[in-house]
Design a protein around this motif. Structure first.
Motif, PDB file in Angstrom:
ATOM      1  N   ALA A  96       0.818  -1.217   0.000  1.00 16.04           N
ATOM      2  CA  ALA A  96       0.000   0.000   0.000  1.00 16.04           C
ATOM      3  C   ALA A  96       0.852   1.267   0.000  1.00 16.04           C
ATOM      4  CB  ALA A  96      -0.947  -0.002   1.191  1.00 16.04           C
ATOM      5  N   ASP A  97       1.975   1.248   0.706  1.00 13.06           N
ATOM      6  CA  ASP A  97       2.813   2.445   0.764  1.00 13.06           C
ATOM      7  C   ASP A  97       3.552   2.713  -0.549  1.00 13.06           C
ATOM      8  OD1 ASP A  97       4.380   0.129   1.270  1.00 13.06           O
ATOM      9  OD2 ASP A  97       5.943   1.345   2.201  1.00 13.06           O
ATOM     10  N   ARG A  98       3.494   1.785  -1.497  1.00 13.57           N
ATOM     11  CA  ARG A  98       4.148   1.960  -2.806  1.00 13.57           C
ATOM     12  C   ARG A  98       3.147   2.326  -3.905  1.00 13.57           C
ATOM     13  NH1 ARG A  98       9.360   2.061  -3.575  1.00 13.57           N
ATOM     14  NH2 ARG A  98       9.164   0.882  -5.478  1.00 13.57           N
ATOM     15  N   ARG A  99       1.859   2.392  -3.572  1.00 16.62           N
ATOM     16  CA  ARG A  99       0.825   2.632  -4.585  1.00 16.62           C
ATOM     17  C   ARG A  99       1.025   3.964  -5.312  1.00 16.62           C
ATOM     18  NH1 ARG A  99      -4.037   0.012  -4.567  1.00 16.62           N
ATOM     19  NH2 ARG A  99      -3.790  -0.366  -2.340  1.00 16.62           N
ATOM     20  N   GLU A 100       1.249   5.039  -4.574  1.00 13.45           N
ATOM     21  CA  GLU A 100       1.439   6.346  -5.213  1.00 13.45           C
ATOM     22  C   GLU A 100       2.671   6.328  -6.112  1.00 13.45           C
ATOM     23  OE1 GLU A 100       2.460  11.002  -4.304  1.00 13.45           O
ATOM     24  OE2 GLU A 100       1.873   9.740  -2.612  1.00 13.45           O
ATOM     25  N   PHE A 101       3.736   5.725  -5.632  1.00 13.39           N
ATOM     26  CA  PHE A 101       4.942   5.598  -6.446  1.00 13.39           C
ATOM     27  C   PHE A 101       4.623   4.840  -7.732  1.00 13.39           C
ATOM     28  CE2 PHE A 101       8.613   3.288  -7.958  1.00 13.39           C
ATOM     29  CZ  PHE A 101       9.574   4.280  -8.025  1.00 13.39           C
ATOM     30  N   ALA A 107       2.933   6.735 -15.036  1.00 19.18           N
ATOM     31  CA  ALA A 107       2.756   7.947 -15.831  1.00 19.18           C
ATOM     32  C   ALA A 107       4.045   8.330 -16.561  1.00 19.18           C
ATOM     33  CB  ALA A 107       2.284   9.104 -14.946  1.00 19.18           C
ATOM     34  N   VAL A 108       5.173   8.203 -15.883  1.00 21.52           N
ATOM     35  CA  VAL A 108       6.463   8.516 -16.515  1.00 21.52           C
ATOM     36  C   VAL A 108       6.726   7.546 -17.666  1.00 21.52           C
ATOM     37  CG1 VAL A 108       8.964   8.460 -16.146  1.00 21.52           C
ATOM     38  CG2 VAL A 108       7.498   9.692 -14.546  1.00 21.52           C
ATOM     39  N   ILE A 109       6.479   6.268 -17.443  1.00 18.16           N
ATOM     40  CA  ILE A 109       6.705   5.269 -18.495  1.00 18.16           C
ATOM     41  C   ILE A 109       5.781   5.514 -19.676  1.00 18.16           C
ATOM     42  CG2 ILE A 109       6.486   2.803 -19.040  1.00 18.16           C
ATOM     43  CD1 ILE A 109       7.551   2.287 -16.155  1.00 18.16           C
ATOM     44  N   ALA A 110       4.521   5.808 -19.406  1.00 20.17           N
ATOM     45  CA  ALA A 110       3.557   6.046 -20.484  1.00 20.17           C
ATOM     46  C   ALA A 110       3.937   7.242 -21.351  1.00 20.17           C
ATOM     47  CB  ALA A 110       2.159   6.247 -19.896  1.00 20.17           C
ATOM     48  N   ALA A 111       4.659   8.189 -20.784  1.00 18.17           N
ATOM     49  CA  ALA A 111       5.020   9.411 -21.513  1.00 18.17           C
ATOM     50  C   ALA A 111       6.263   9.248 -22.381  1.00 18.17           C
ATOM     51  CB  ALA A 111       5.239  10.553 -20.518  1.00 18.17           C
TER      52      ALA A 111
END
Length: 189
Positions: A96-101, A107-111
């Motif tokens: 759970a603590d890694r979800r935001e990461f 998002a970075v990979i998709a870009a």
């Protein structure tokens, strides 16, 4: 600069993600990543072969997957062994603590096309590792491949769902539900 500080690898990953978000992947150098993390360029290269790899965890996922399949109960079906591996990943990596990461990383990979390509290649490698682990359990070649491919698809879908910051389900539960959905959908084809 201090010669040794703990958690260098994690600090490099966080620094890289921040810089990729701020400046874009193409406009960020290894030196900038190392400096942001308070480390040297040589320390960066002790942990990662290049700046692409900083977001892909080296062989960590492969090890978790293989260990999870190997540790599945002896009587587990191929898909149950894959589900067991996905549970291990949920407990060890997708907490759970890694979800935001995870959402930021996605998002970075998709870009970036280069990072999307790297993600696809890593996925193929993970699938191949699952196939090999299943074969070592005595599963036939074609069955190993089908189970691994279904597992990889379920993993990808579950990860997309899990990394949605509005979602509070744990990864293991999501992955198992998704694997069941993927298996049911494949029966309709």
């Amino acid at each position: 600069m201090v010669r040794w500080q703990p958690h260098a690898s994690e600090r490099l990953v966080v620094a890289a993600l921040e810089l990729f978000e701020e400046r874009g992947y193409e406009n960020t150098t290894v030196i900038e990543i190392a400096e942001r993390a308070g480390l040297t360029k040589s320390t960066f290269f002790r942990h990662f072969p290049d700046k692409r790899e900083v977001l892909f965890g080296g062989g960590t996922m492969t090890g978790l997957l293989v260990d999870g399949i190997d540790a599945a109960p002896a009587g587990a079906s191929p898909l149950e062994a894959v589900a067991h591996a996905l549970d291990v990943i949920g407990r060890e990596a997708f907490t759970a603590d890694r979800r935001e990461f995870g959402a930021r990383r996605s998002a970075v990979i998709a870009a970036n096309p280069e990072l999307r390509e790297r993600e696809a290649l890593k996925g193929l490698g993970l699938t191949a590792s699952m196939i090999d682990a299943l074969k070592r359990r005595g599963v036939a070649d074609l069955t190993s491949r089908v189970a691994a491919e279904l597992g990889a698809l379920a993993w990808k879908i579950a990860y997309e769902r899990w990394s949605d910051t509005n979602n509070s389900d744990n990864f293991g539960e999501l992955a198992r539900r998704t694997l069941t959905e993927v298996q049911a959908a494949s029966a309709l084809c």
